[in-house]
Design a protein around this motif. Structure first.
Motif, PDB file in Angstrom:
ATOM      1  N   UNK A 149      -2.409  13.117   2.528  1.00  0.00           N
ATOM      2  CA  UNK A 149      -3.487  12.674   1.637  1.00  0.00           C
ATOM      3  C   UNK A 149      -2.968  12.132   0.299  1.00  0.00           C
ATOM      4  N   UNK A 150      -1.665  12.167   0.093  1.00  0.00           N
ATOM      5  CA  UNK A 150      -1.110  11.642  -1.152  1.00  0.00           C
ATOM      6  C   UNK A 150      -1.121  10.118  -1.119  1.00  0.00           C
ATOM      7  N   UNK A 151      -1.530   9.524  -2.219  1.00  0.00           N
ATOM      8  CA  UNK A 151      -1.430   8.078  -2.366  1.00  0.00           C
ATOM      9  C   UNK A 151      -0.166   7.814  -3.182  1.00  0.00           C
ATOM     10  N   UNK A 152       0.821   7.171  -2.568  1.00  0.00           N
ATOM     11  CA  UNK A 152       2.086   6.883  -3.245  1.00  0.00           C
ATOM     12  C   UNK A 152       1.929   5.645  -4.116  1.00  0.00           C
ATOM     13  N   UNK A 153       2.299   5.788  -5.391  1.00  0.00           N
ATOM     14  CA  UNK A 153       2.206   4.687  -6.342  1.00  0.00           C
ATOM     15  C   UNK A 153       3.563   4.042  -6.593  1.00  0.00           C
TER      16      UNK A 153
ATOM     17  N   UNK B 185       6.235   8.942  -7.049  1.00  0.00           N
ATOM     18  CA  UNK B 185       5.093   9.200  -7.931  1.00  0.00           C
ATOM     19  C   UNK B 185       3.834   8.999  -7.109  1.00  0.00           C
ATOM     20  N   UNK B 186       2.918   9.987  -7.167  1.00  0.00           N
ATOM     21  CA  UNK B 186       1.682   9.915  -6.389  1.00  0.00           C
ATOM     22  C   UNK B 186       0.457   9.975  -7.306  1.00  0.00           C
ATOM     23  N   UNK B 187      -0.704   9.767  -6.706  1.00  0.00           N
ATOM     24  CA  UNK B 187      -1.957   9.763  -7.472  1.00  0.00           C
ATOM     25  C   UNK B 187      -2.240  11.103  -8.137  1.00  0.00           C
ATOM     26  N   UNK B 188      -1.652  12.184  -7.643  1.00  0.00           N
ATOM     27  CA  UNK B 188      -1.885  13.509  -8.225  1.00  0.00           C
ATOM     28  C   UNK B 188      -1.119  13.713  -9.525  1.00  0.00           C
ATOM     29  N   UNK B 189      -0.302  12.743  -9.901  1.00  0.00           N
ATOM     30  CA  UNK B 189       0.544  12.855 -11.089  1.00  0.00           C
ATOM     31  C   UNK B 189       0.010  12.029 -12.256  1.00  0.00           C
ATOM     32  N   UNK B 190      -1.279  11.694 -12.208  1.00  0.00           N
ATOM     33  CA  UNK B 190      -1.868  10.813 -13.223  1.00  0.00           C
ATOM     34  C   UNK B 190      -2.633  11.579 -14.303  1.00  0.00           C
TER      35      UNK B 190
ATOM     36  N   UNK C 114       0.825  -1.210   0.000  1.00  0.00           N
ATOM     37  CA  UNK C 114       0.000   0.000   0.000  1.00  0.00           C
ATOM     38  C   UNK C 114       0.861   1.262   0.000  1.00  0.00           C
ATOM     39  N   UNK C 115       0.187   2.375  -0.099  1.00  0.00           N
ATOM     40  CA  UNK C 115       0.822   3.690  -0.156  1.00  0.00           C
ATOM     41  C   UNK C 115       1.649   3.997   1.084  1.00  0.00           C
ATOM     42  N   UNK C 116       1.145   3.628   2.252  1.00  0.00           N
ATOM     43  CA  UNK C 116       1.850   3.970   3.493  1.00  0.00           C
ATOM     44  C   UNK C 116       3.210   3.299   3.598  1.00  0.00           C
ATOM     45  N   UNK C 117       3.346   2.111   3.027  1.00  0.00           N
ATOM     46  CA  UNK C 117       4.656   1.437   3.054  1.00  0.00           C
ATOM     47  C   UNK C 117       5.651   2.200   2.179  1.00  0.00           C
ATOM     48  N   UNK C 118       5.176   2.730   1.060  1.00  0.00           N
ATOM     49  CA  UNK C 118       6.046   3.544   0.203  1.00  0.00           C
ATOM     50  C   UNK C 118       6.368   4.865   0.901  1.00  0.00           C
ATOM     51  N   UNK C 119       5.385   5.446   1.575  1.00  0.00           N
ATOM     52  CA  UNK C 119       5.598   6.694   2.324  1.00  0.00           C
ATOM     53  C   UNK C 119       6.719   6.504   3.350  1.00  0.00           C
TER      54      UNK C 119
END
Length: 153
Positions: A127-131, A104-109, A83-88
């Motif tokens: 609030x960023x989702x890390x991809x 890279x986050x969800x805001x970069x799509x 998940x995103x938190x592990x990347x964070x």
């Protein structure tokens, strides 16, 4: 251990390829198309970020004389995160240790880079989702906080 590498007519001595590496960690919740897109963005971004000469690249020449240029001398390992938190957490560790990285986050799509920059600026970090994240550094240091991730298959 150093390795000699023929490049053109001169012999270059390369550092031991086990001492440094690239590591990409990708959120396993993405489809394959998005995963490859994220991997491409973070890889070229990190390569451009590194100081000249920090990463080593080699050319390969086949028996017919065709050149296969500029491939990384150092390993490039791709891992997956649940998940995103592990990347964070990996990102936080990289920041605290001064390790070179791109993420890279969800805001970069959606939309072009200008729209994506605005979307990112309007989103709190929490609030960023890390991809994905891509790191480069000493193998022993990176292993300290990436060894818990499994290979991306």
């Amino acid at each position: 251990m150093s390795v000699n590498h023929q490049q053109g007519s001169m012999m270059e001595i390369l550092p031991d390829e086990t001492h440094k590496r690239f590591i990409a960690i990708l959120n396993k919740k993405m489809d394959s198309g998005r995963t490859l897109n994220v991997l491409g963005h973070i890889s070229v971004g990190l390569a451009d970020l590194l100081p000249a000469g920090e990463a080593k690249y080699v050319n390969y020449t086949d028996m017919d004389g065709n050149e296969h240029p500029n491939l990384s001398h150092y390993p490039f390992i791709v891992l997956k995160a649940d998940n995103s938190n592990k990347i964070r957490k990996v990102r936080e560790e990289a920041v605290s240790r001064g390790i070179s990285f791109t993420d890279f986050t969800h805001t970069m799509i959606e939309g072009g880079s200008v729209i994506q920059q605005v979307a990112t600026a309007l989103t709190a970090e929490a609030d960023l989702e890390y991809l994905g994240i891509c790191l480069f550094g000493d193998t022993s240091v990176l292993s300290e906080f990436t060894k818990k991730f499994s290979l991306y298959k």
